[in-house]
Design a protein around this motif. Sequence first.
Motif, PDB file in Angstrom:
ATOM      1  N   LYS A  26       0.846  -1.189   0.000  1.00 27.79           N
ATOM      2  CA  LYS A  26       0.000   0.000   0.000  1.00 27.79           C
ATOM      3  C   LYS A  26       0.885   1.244   0.000  1.00 27.79           C
ATOM      4  O   LYS A  26       1.578   1.523   0.973  1.00 27.79           O
ATOM      5  CB  LYS A  26      -0.918  -0.008   1.220  1.00 27.79           C
ATOM      6  CG  LYS A  26      -1.957   1.095   1.218  1.00 27.79           C
ATOM      7  CD  LYS A  26      -2.868   0.969   2.429  1.00 27.79           C
ATOM      8  CE  LYS A  26      -3.923   2.060   2.430  1.00 27.79           C
ATOM      9  NZ  LYS A  26      -4.807   1.956   3.619  1.00 27.79           N
ATOM     10  N   THR A  27       0.858   1.971  -1.097  1.00 29.62           N
ATOM     11  CA  THR A  27       1.791   3.085  -1.311  1.00 29.62           C
ATOM     12  C   THR A  27       1.033   4.396  -1.455  1.00 29.62           C
ATOM     13  O   THR A  27       0.077   4.485  -2.231  1.00 29.62           O
ATOM     14  CB  THR A  27       2.645   2.842  -2.573  1.00 29.62           C
ATOM     15  OG1 THR A  27       3.354   1.610  -2.430  1.00 29.62           O
ATOM     16  CG2 THR A  27       3.636   3.967  -2.784  1.00 29.62           C
ATOM     17  N   THR A  28       1.464   5.398  -0.708  1.00 30.31           N
ATOM     18  CA  THR A  28       0.894   6.742  -0.837  1.00 30.31           C
ATOM     19  C   THR A  28       1.713   7.526  -1.855  1.00 30.31           C
ATOM     20  O   THR A  28       2.933   7.657  -1.713  1.00 30.31           O
ATOM     21  CB  THR A  28       0.910   7.475   0.511  1.00 30.31           C
ATOM     22  OG1 THR A  28       0.141   6.729   1.458  1.00 30.31           O
ATOM     23  CG2 THR A  28       0.310   8.867   0.381  1.00 30.31           C
ATOM     24  N   LEU A  29       1.040   8.021  -2.896  1.00 33.28           N
ATOM     25  CA  LEU A  29       1.676   8.802  -3.945  1.00 33.28           C
ATOM     26  C   LEU A  29       1.229  10.254  -3.804  1.00 33.28           C
ATOM     27  O   LEU A  29       0.033  10.550  -3.865  1.00 33.28           O
ATOM     28  CB  LEU A  29       1.292   8.276  -5.322  1.00 33.28           C
ATOM     29  CG  LEU A  29       1.558   6.793  -5.599  1.00 33.28           C
ATOM     30  CD1 LEU A  29       1.025   6.415  -6.974  1.00 33.28           C
ATOM     31  CD2 LEU A  29       3.029   6.489  -5.502  1.00 33.28           C
ATOM     32  N   THR A  30       2.187  11.157  -3.641  1.00 35.99           N
ATOM     33  CA  THR A  30       1.884  12.583  -3.527  1.00 35.99           C
ATOM     34  C   THR A  30       2.507  13.300  -4.712  1.00 35.99           C
ATOM     35  O   THR A  30       3.735  13.267  -4.896  1.00 35.99           O
ATOM     36  CB  THR A  30       2.427  13.172  -2.221  1.00 35.99           C
ATOM     37  OG1 THR A  30       1.891  12.437  -1.119  1.00 35.99           O
ATOM     38  CG2 THR A  30       2.027  14.640  -2.091  1.00 35.99           C
ATOM     39  N   TYR A  31       1.667  13.931  -5.519  1.00 34.43           N
ATOM     40  CA  TYR A  31       2.107  14.640  -6.721  1.00 34.43           C
ATOM     41  C   TYR A  31       2.116  16.141  -6.444  1.00 34.43           C
ATOM     42  O   TYR A  31       1.078  16.720  -6.081  1.00 34.43           O
ATOM     43  CB  TYR A  31       1.156  14.373  -7.886  1.00 34.43           C
ATOM     44  CG  TYR A  31       1.042  12.947  -8.347  1.00 34.43           C
ATOM     45  CD1 TYR A  31       1.695  12.514  -9.508  1.00 34.43           C
ATOM     46  CD2 TYR A  31       0.255  12.031  -7.658  1.00 34.43           C
ATOM     47  CE1 TYR A  31       1.561  11.211  -9.959  1.00 34.43           C
ATOM     48  CE2 TYR A  31       0.132  10.715  -8.101  1.00 34.43           C
ATOM     49  CZ  TYR A  31       0.786  10.315  -9.244  1.00 34.43           C
ATOM     50  OH  TYR A  31       0.652   9.018  -9.689  1.00 34.43           O
ATOM     51  N   ASP A  32       3.261  16.781  -6.619  1.00 41.14           N
ATOM     52  CA  ASP A  32       3.374  18.235  -6.540  1.00 41.14           C
ATOM     53  C   ASP A  32       3.870  18.742  -7.887  1.00 41.14           C
ATOM     54  O   ASP A  32       5.046  18.540  -8.238  1.00 41.14           O
ATOM     55  CB  ASP A  32       4.341  18.653  -5.433  1.00 41.14           C
ATOM     56  CG  ASP A  32       3.756  18.451  -4.050  1.00 41.14           C
ATOM     57  OD1 ASP A  32       2.783  19.161  -3.718  1.00 41.14           O
ATOM     58  OD2 ASP A  32       4.262  17.579  -3.319  1.00 41.14           O
ATOM     59  N   VAL A  33       3.002  19.383  -8.636  1.00 41.80           N
ATOM     60  CA  VAL A  33       3.300  19.820  -9.998  1.00 41.80           C
ATOM     61  C   VAL A  33       3.678  21.294 -10.000  1.00 41.80           C
ATOM     62  O   VAL A  33       2.991  22.128  -9.406  1.00 41.80           O
ATOM     63  CB  VAL A  33       2.093  19.602 -10.927  1.00 41.80           C
ATOM     64  CG1 VAL A  33       2.402  20.078 -12.343  1.00 41.80           C
ATOM     65  CG2 VAL A  33       1.669  18.134 -10.928  1.00 41.80           C
ATOM     66  N   THR A  34       4.781  21.624 -10.657  1.00 47.27           N
ATOM     67  CA  THR A  34       5.149  23.006 -10.928  1.00 47.27           C
ATOM     68  C   THR A  34       5.003  23.229 -12.426  1.00 47.27           C
ATOM     69  O   THR A  34       5.708  22.593 -13.224  1.00 47.27           O
ATOM     70  CB  THR A  34       6.599  23.290 -10.498  1.00 47.27           C
ATOM     71  OG1 THR A  34       6.749  23.027  -9.098  1.00 47.27           O
ATOM     72  CG2 THR A  34       6.955  24.740 -10.785  1.00 47.27           C
ATOM     73  N   LEU A  35       4.077  24.090 -12.805  1.00 46.62           N
ATOM     74  CA  LEU A  35       3.875  24.369 -14.217  1.00 46.62           C
ATOM     75  C   LEU A  35       5.081  25.127 -14.800  1.00 46.62           C
ATOM     76  O   LEU A  35       5.696  25.925 -14.106  1.00 46.62           O
ATOM     77  CB  LEU A  35       2.605  25.205 -14.409  1.00 46.62           C
ATOM     78  CG  LEU A  35       1.290  24.479 -14.111  1.00 46.62           C
ATOM     79  CD1 LEU A  35       0.136  25.484 -14.064  1.00 46.62           C
ATOM     80  CD2 LEU A  35       1.004  23.415 -15.166  1.00 46.62           C
ATOM     81  N   PRO A  36       5.450  24.843 -16.073  1.00 46.76           N
ATOM     82  CA  PRO A  36       4.672  23.992 -16.954  1.00 46.76           C
ATOM     83  C   PRO A  36       5.049  22.522 -16.979  1.00 46.76           C
ATOM     84  O   PRO A  36       4.202  21.686 -17.262  1.00 46.76           O
ATOM     85  CB  PRO A  36       4.929  24.619 -18.330  1.00 46.76           C
ATOM     86  CG  PRO A  36       6.312  25.174 -18.229  1.00 46.76           C
ATOM     87  CD  PRO A  36       6.447  25.664 -16.818  1.00 46.76           C
TER      88      PRO A  36
END
Length: 335
Positions: A216-226
């Motif tokens: 069970k894996t927690t995936l945290t996405y932090d996107v910096t555009l672009p």
Amino acid sequence: MEAGVRSYEEAFSPYWYPVAFSHELKERPLAARLLGRELVVWRVGSGVAATQRYCAHRGADLCAGEVSAEGLRCAFHGWTYGQDGRCVRVPSQPGAPIPARAALASFRAVERYGLVWICLDASSQEALPEWPELESGKVATVALPRLDWEVSAGRLMEIILDVTHLSWVHKGTFGNPEQQEVLSYEVARLPGGLRTQITYPALSPALEGAPPRVDKTTLTYDVTLPFAVRLSFKPTLFFQHTVYAIASPWSEEKAQCFYFSSYHPAIKQFPDIFVKSELAILEQDRLIAEGQRPKAHPLDFSGEVHVKADRLPIEYRRGVIALRTGRPVDGPPPE
């Protein structure tokens, strides 16, 4: 081009992109390409410099030249250019004034996070992605070789952000084919980016003959555009680590990706495991992404059908389209 849509180069020139890993840039100048421009990068006393690649004199490739105390010296006739692109020496006429037109277009360049970054727009106020943990000294990093994909930077980013393909495309690596449903998740719009978190029952690597186990894996996405994302993996059975992916656009239909991970330096075996497993995972992604059409990142949603599970790539595309049009963009209502 549609009315009100800025060209690809105009829209994305204000941002910073990596063109090399720092360890690649040694005493010799290095070729680079960004948004259709051919560049040369070299080391100077104050850091790094970047200019157009070809000499103003006779068009020789400055990557074949050498770095001197005065600047970058062309291998053809010895014309030498300073960090600002201006010619400072013409050996064939040492006593004559240097022509004003003897200059190269120069660009801002910095080193950070083990990468050489360039911004093509001298008036830009945009900043590099903020990843302070990489400068704290508490984590180690390991990088993959640069990824050259025949696909747009936006398409490349979308497959990294796509949470619905994990069980399908990544069979045999970490994908869990028994888990096909994507549970509802929310995406936060932040200044200059996006953030979301999901939990995925990944299959841990098969180690020492033991079969893979559901992790069970927690995936945290932090996107910096672009075109940058920090993706944190917090499994229960394997190593916690964070991946950083930055797509650097060569053109509207081709990109490089600089891809590396941070990890606790006490985990001695992590680099070998990461490089082997991640290259296999990304090769699965590449085969899918390079087959998508159009290769250029779409400027609308009309040619595709989306569902609620596609919320992250939908929000990401909204942001990129907004950069092209200069106004907020609404995506399609997911079914």
